[in-house]
Design a protein around this motif. Structure first.
Motif, mmCIF file in Angstrom:
data_model
loop_
_atom_site.group_PDB
_atom_site.id
_atom_site.type_symbol
_atom_site.label_atom_id
_atom_site.label_comp_id
_atom_site.label_asym_id
_atom_site.label_seq_id
_atom_site.Cartn_x
_atom_site.Cartn_y
_atom_site.Cartn_z
ATOM 1 N N LEU A 1 -17.931 -1.632 8.948
ATOM 2 C CA LEU A 1 -16.588 -1.262 9.039
ATOM 3 C C LEU A 1 -15.969 -2.228 9.645
ATOM 4 N N LEU A 2 -14.970 -2.629 9.054
ATOM 5 C CA LEU A 2 -14.216 -3.978 9.519
ATOM 6 C C LEU A 2 -12.822 -3.886 9.582
ATOM 7 N N ASP A 3 -12.419 -4.132 11.075
ATOM 8 C CA ASP A 3 -11.282 -3.990 11.289
ATOM 9 C C ASP A 3 -10.473 -5.346 10.829
ATOM 10 N N LEU A 4 -9.259 -5.843 10.683
ATOM 11 C CA LEU A 4 -8.703 -6.862 10.265
ATOM 12 C C LEU A 4 -8.322 -7.815 11.127
ATOM 13 N N THR B 1 -7.617 -0.894 7.887
ATOM 14 C CA THR B 1 -6.098 -1.596 7.965
ATOM 15 C C THR B 1 -5.068 -0.790 8.628
ATOM 16 N N ALA B 2 -3.968 -1.363 9.320
ATOM 17 C CA ALA B 2 -3.016 -0.579 9.635
ATOM 18 C C ALA B 2 -2.271 -0.368 8.317
ATOM 19 N N ARG B 3 -1.295 0.523 8.396
ATOM 20 C CA ARG B 3 -0.248 0.821 7.212
ATOM 21 C C ARG B 3 0.483 -0.593 7.021
ATOM 22 N N SER B 4 1.000 -1.364 7.865
ATOM 23 C CA SER B 4 1.756 -2.502 7.821
ATOM 24 C C SER B 4 1.054 -3.438 7.026
ATOM 25 N N GLN B 5 -0.277 -3.369 7.104
ATOM 26 C CA GLN B 5 -1.215 -4.411 6.611
ATOM 27 C C GLN B 5 -1.595 -4.327 5.126
ATOM 28 N N GLU B 6 -0.836 -3.320 4.389
ATOM 29 C CA GLU B 6 -1.515 -2.882 3.210
ATOM 30 C C GLU B 6 -1.466 -3.948 2.162
ATOM 31 N N TYR C 1 -11.101 0.301 1.614
ATOM 32 C CA TYR C 1 -10.399 0.342 2.688
ATOM 33 C C TYR C 1 -9.859 1.666 3.042
ATOM 34 N N VAL C 2 -9.638 1.741 4.433
ATOM 35 C CA VAL C 2 -9.210 2.865 4.727
ATOM 36 C C VAL C 2 -7.817 2.426 5.736
ATOM 37 N N THR C 3 -6.838 3.333 5.622
ATOM 38 C CA THR C 3 -5.517 2.929 6.456
ATOM 39 C C THR C 3 -5.454 3.742 7.631
ATOM 40 N N LYS C 4 -5.350 3.069 8.886
ATOM 41 C CA LYS C 4 -5.242 3.754 10.011
ATOM 42 C C LYS C 4 -3.801 4.411 9.982
ATOM 43 N N PRO C 5 -3.564 5.435 10.575
ATOM 44 C CA PRO C 5 -4.598 6.427 11.136
ATOM 45 C C PRO C 5 -5.358 7.142 10.123
ATOM 46 N N PHE C 6 -6.565 7.136 10.137
ATOM 47 C CA PHE C 6 -7.421 7.858 8.941
ATOM 48 C C PHE C 6 -8.039 9.109 9.456
ATOM 49 N N SER C 7 -8.476 10.137 8.544
ATOM 50 C CA SER C 7 -9.363 10.982 8.987
ATOM 51 C C SER C 7 -10.784 10.723 8.934
ATOM 52 N N ILE C 8 -11.372 10.887 10.066
ATOM 53 C CA ILE C 8 -12.945 10.657 10.353
ATOM 54 C C ILE C 8 -13.825 11.130 9.361
#
Ligand code: CA
Length: 230
Positions: free
Chosen positions: A54-57, A84-89, A103-110
């Motif tokens: 799981l990799l934060d950008l 990823t953050a929404r602004s990083q789409e 990828y999943v966009t923060k905030p995401f459902s666990i």
């Protein structure tokens, strides 16, 4: 080997989020490794060979993009899921080009993240890792041919019941939630009917428990789910 917990590397520099992810995935039975920057991520990835990353950008030292690129260049083939953050789409495309799988966009459902991670691991797992046979309580189960025998002869289980039992056996001794069973045995991602699981567990108990009302193999864990004790 077949029951070794999946190894997950969580690369996230926000301590609260990293801790929350670690707790949730450990609860789900994963062996979790954490890295708070890109260099540490590479070091741990090469040492531990995780089954999934799981990799934060946006990370200190090396960005997630760079981590992804270096892993793939070194031949690492495990699934990589970007956080990823929404602004990083817009960056998602770049990440996928560098070899990330999803990828999943923060905030995401666990819940959703766990479901995605499991789906990637399932796809990546070699078919032979699936449990083929298991015996307990004088009964034997052949999950490949959907055949079962008890003390007094053949046991008739539906394919779904075989798959349900197979999954519970592979997680023996651990609490398995209804949502996880729906995900893993039914392949349902948005869990409309957890009652479905209870109904099937009930039928399975009728077939394999001496006293279905007081089960000793598949026990109910209050407010959580089920646990196989064979
Ligand atoms: Ca970050």
């Amino acid at each position: 080997m077949e029951n070794a917990p999946p190894k997950l590397l969580i690369v996230e520099d926000e301590p609260g989020l990293a801790l929350g992810l670690r707790d949730n995935f450990e609860f789900e039975g994963f062996a979790v490794f954490s890295a708070a920057d890109g260099e540490e991520a590479l070091r741990i990835a090469f040492r531990e060979k995780p089954d999934l990353v799981l990799l934060d950008l946006m990370l200190p030292k090396l960005t997630g993009f760079e981590v992804c690129r270096q892993l793939r260049e070194a031949g690492a083939a495990m699934p990589i899921v970007m956080l990823t953050a929404r602004s990083q789409e817009a960056d998602v495309v770049k990440g996928l080009e560098l070899g990330a799988d999803d990828y999943v966009t923060k905030p995401f459902s666990i819940r959703e993240l766990i479901a995605r991670v499991r789906a990637h691991l399932r796809r990546a797992a070699p078919a032979q890792a699936r449990l083929e046979r298991y015996e307990f309580g004088g009964m034997s189960f052949d999950f490949r041919n959907y055949a079962a025998h008890g003390m007094s002869g053949e046991l008739i289980l539906s394919p779904r019941e075989f798959e349900l039992l197979r999954y519970l056996v592979t997680r023996r001794g651990e609490v398995v939630t209804r949502e996880e069973l729906l995900e893993q045995v039914w392949g349902i991602q948005d869990y409309p009917m957890t009652r479905t699981v209870d109904n099937h567990i009930g039928k399975l108990r009728q077939k394999i428990e001496a006293e279905p009302g007081e089960p000793k193999w598949i026990v109910t864990v209050h407010r959580s789910g089920y646990k196989f004790l064979g």
